[in-house]
Structure formats: C-alpha cells, structure tokens
Design a protein around this motif. Structure first.
Motif, mmCIF file in Angstrom:
data_model
loop_
_atom_site.group_PDB
_atom_site.id
_atom_site.type_symbol
_atom_site.label_atom_id
_atom_site.label_comp_id
_atom_site.label_asym_id
_atom_site.label_seq_id
_atom_site.Cartn_x
_atom_site.Cartn_y
_atom_site.Cartn_z
ATOM 1 N N UNK A 1 8.039 5.599 -32.953
ATOM 2 C CA UNK A 1 8.460 4.373 -33.641
ATOM 3 C C UNK A 1 7.325 3.860 -34.522
ATOM 4 N N UNK A 2 7.678 3.435 -35.714
ATOM 5 C CA UNK A 2 6.712 2.956 -36.703
ATOM 6 C C UNK A 2 7.196 1.626 -37.258
ATOM 7 N N UNK A 3 6.290 0.674 -37.388
ATOM 8 C CA UNK A 3 6.604 -0.621 -37.991
ATOM 9 C C UNK A 3 5.889 -0.737 -39.333
ATOM 10 N N UNK A 4 6.623 -1.173 -40.354
ATOM 11 C CA UNK A 4 6.028 -1.380 -41.678
ATOM 12 C C UNK A 4 6.378 -2.778 -42.166
ATOM 13 N N UNK A 5 5.458 -3.740 -42.087
ATOM 14 C CA UNK A 5 5.721 -5.082 -42.601
ATOM 15 C C UNK A 5 5.713 -5.085 -44.125
ATOM 16 N N UNK B 1 10.099 10.198 -36.738
ATOM 17 C CA UNK B 1 10.037 8.900 -36.066
ATOM 18 C C UNK B 1 11.040 7.918 -36.654
ATOM 19 N N UNK B 2 11.298 6.862 -35.915
ATOM 20 C CA UNK B 2 12.137 5.770 -36.401
ATOM 21 C C UNK B 2 11.241 4.721 -37.046
ATOM 22 N N UNK B 3 11.558 4.352 -38.274
ATOM 23 C CA UNK B 3 10.773 3.386 -39.031
ATOM 24 C C UNK B 3 11.534 2.078 -39.144
ATOM 25 N N UNK B 4 10.918 0.994 -38.701
ATOM 26 C CA UNK B 4 11.490 -0.333 -38.905
ATOM 27 C C UNK B 4 10.699 -1.048 -39.991
ATOM 28 N N UNK C 1 5.306 -3.472 -29.851
ATOM 29 C CA UNK C 1 6.401 -2.653 -29.338
ATOM 30 C C UNK C 1 6.462 -1.274 -29.976
ATOM 31 N N UNK C 2 5.628 -1.021 -30.984
ATOM 32 C CA UNK C 2 5.706 0.215 -31.756
ATOM 33 C C UNK C 2 4.494 1.109 -31.497
ATOM 34 N N UNK C 3 4.647 2.381 -31.841
ATOM 35 C CA UNK C 3 3.555 3.340 -31.636
ATOM 36 C C UNK C 3 2.517 3.271 -32.752
ATOM 37 N N UNK C 4 2.943 2.850 -33.934
ATOM 38 C CA UNK C 4 2.061 2.835 -35.104
ATOM 39 C C UNK C 4 2.531 1.745 -36.057
ATOM 40 N N UNK D 1 14.530 8.331 -38.900
ATOM 41 C CA UNK D 1 15.536 7.313 -39.208
ATOM 42 C C UNK D 1 14.820 6.031 -39.609
ATOM 43 N N UNK D 2 15.586 5.060 -40.092
ATOM 44 C CA UNK D 2 14.960 3.803 -40.508
ATOM 45 C C UNK D 2 15.923 2.644 -40.304
ATOM 46 N N UNK D 3 15.387 1.439 -40.396
ATOM 47 C CA UNK D 3 16.190 0.230 -40.258
ATOM 48 C C UNK D 3 15.467 -0.922 -40.942
ATOM 49 N N UNK D 4 16.253 -1.879 -41.414
ATOM 50 C CA UNK D 4 15.727 -3.097 -42.026
ATOM 51 C C UNK D 4 15.858 -4.244 -41.028
ATOM 52 N N UNK D 5 14.846 -5.095 -40.972
ATOM 53 C CA UNK D 5 14.888 -6.242 -40.063
ATOM 54 C C UNK D 5 14.279 -7.456 -40.757
ATOM 55 N N UNK D 6 14.922 -8.576 -40.597
ATOM 56 C CA UNK D 6 14.377 -9.845 -41.088
ATOM 57 C C UNK D 6 14.224 -10.801 -39.914
#
Length: 285
Positions: free
Chosen positions: A5-9, A32-35, A123-126, A103-108
C-alpha cells in the motif's frame, strides 16, 4: 516486508504531477495499491488569526476566498490524478484483487493537511510525497510525514526519472537512521539490478561498516558494490557525486542523524540532499 500500500498526498499544486508520476511508477513496480489523498482544510484553518475589531463582513469575505481556493485546488488535484491514472493505465479498486496487480483510489478528507496525512500515513507501507520549502503547508505536511508516521518516505525530485529502483545507491554511515532506512527499503533493494553502498569518511567507532552491510545482504539474496569515499566537509556533495558516477536512479538515506533543529539551523546532510539531490530519496527517520 513487502510494499502493498502506498499513500500519495496531493494539494492541487504544480508538484502534484511529479508526485503522481513517481507514485504510479512505484505502484506498478510493487504491484501495490496507491491511495491519492487530498485534504480540504476547514476555512477557519487557512485564514489569518482574526483580530479584535475585524468586522463580520471581512471575516465572511475571507472565509469565502478560502473556500474558493480550496475548490480550485481540489479541481486541480482531481485533474492531475485522472491524467496520471490514465497515463499509467492502472485501474481503480476499493478492495484487493484476485490476482496481484497495481490498483489505485482517490480519497478526500477534511481537516488540517499535516495532521490528516500523518494519521493516514501510519496505515500505509510507503508515502510518496513532494517537498516545496516555498509553501508553508507543504513543508508542514512533509515534516509531519517524516517525523510522525513511522513509515519510509519516497521524496519526489524536480524531474522524475523514467525508472526508479533499478539502480539504487545507499548512503551509509552505520547509524540507526541509516539502518532503519535500509531495512524499510528491502523491497526496493531485492528488485534492483545494481546496488551501491556509499560511505563518506571513517565510520564512527562502534558502527558497522559499508562492507559489513554488503556482507549481510547476502542473506537476503542481494549483491551490493561498496564505494568508500575520503572524509570531506560536504558529505552531501560527495554522495551526489557518487550517485552520478554509479548511475543511480534513487537514493536510500537515513534522515536527520543529528538533531533536526540543528540541521535546519546549521545545515546538514539531510537538508542538503533534500534541497539539491536530483534523484528520488527513500528516507526514514
């Protein structure tokens, strides 16, 4: 450990395109799953402190301007996400797929960006993030991610290389921060075709040498070259020169081996690398 899992602000700034380009690149590398996360600030958090005597009309106008700016940034961020996702050809998903794939997802979310991103980042690995010292909010968010998530950061440079993780350089001084950065980057190192461990000057007494690290890598099935550099006053310059010589596309670095406050005031390797290095930095405090 694997990066799943990856988080990209994102913040609706010019930096978003680079952050997303790197984030989708890495998501594909790790399957990985990218949020992608946009945090909309509350209007009262983005206007100056209200002073005595300020009329209700002025306050209302300021709140309206803040809301308008947030809507503009949200639209910019959503557009950058859509374009990056289309270019990457990665599907959106809310749940893990039957087969391992990116995969990916958008979050606000709403709230303070630094607090929200730090809380979510745990909560994310990177965390893939940009850094712009000219923007106060971006700097606060970067610092919160580095100091408060307990997760490695992949810092986006001004120009994102076509490939990341094929040729990796490790900046090693035998310290705790270096050890944490190396351990967190093992998923990257295991996939790399070439790894170079660079040590500048003598390793302080009681710390493991670069060669000792390379020898230990054998247990992970990882082969690494060792580049020992003579001691010099500008360690960051030596590291960047070594990265250019070995053709690295990314650098693993322990962040703030000395006091962060001291480095901010007097300068230091981490500050110099963040400001001047043209490669993605995999860093951990």
């Amino acid at each position: 450990m694997a990066v799943r899992t990856i988080l990209a602000p994102v913040a609706g700034s010019d930096m978003d395109q680079r952050v997303l380009s790197l984030a989708f690149n890495v998501a594909r590398r790790f399957d990985a799953h990218l949020e992608v996360l946009f945090v909309a600030p509350e209007p009262q958090d983005v206007i100056p402190v209200v002073g005595e005597g300020m009329s209700g009309l002025i306050i209302e106008e300021m709140m309206g301007a803040a809301e308008k700016e947030t809507k503009k940034r949200l639209a910019n961020a959503e557009s950058a996400y859509f374009q990056a996702r289309q270019a990457a050809g990665i599907a959106e998903a809310d749940f893990p797929q039957a087969t391992l794939q990116p995969t990916c997802a958008w979050r606000r979310d709403d709230g303070r960006e630094d607090e929200t991103v730090a809380r979510r980042g745990r909560l994310f690995d990177l965390v893939v993030i940009g850094r712009d010292p000219r923007e106060a909010a971006a700097s606060l968010t970067f610092d919160a991610c580095l100091m408060e998530t307990g997760r490695p950061l992949l810092v986006t440079p001004s120009v994102v290389p076509a490939d990341v993780g094929a040729k990796v350089m490790i900046a090693w001084n035998g310290g705790v921060e270096s050890a944490r950065a190396v351990t967190s980057s093992m998923p990257l190192l295991r996939q790399a075709s070439e790894i170079t461990i660079v040590s500048v000057g003598e390793v302080p007494h009681g710390r493991a040498t670069a060669q000792a690290l390379a020898d230990q890598f054998v247990w992970h099935g990882v082969k690494a070259n060792v580049d020992l550099r003579p001691d010099q006053s500008n360690v960051a310059a030596a590291l960047m020169d070594a990265a250019e010589k070995c053709g690295a596309d990314s650098v693993v670095l322990g962040a703030y081996s000395h006091s962060r406050f001291k480095e901010m005031i007097l300068g230091g390797v981490t500050q110099d690398m963040l400001a001047k290095c043209s490669l993605p930095l995999w860093i951990m405090h």
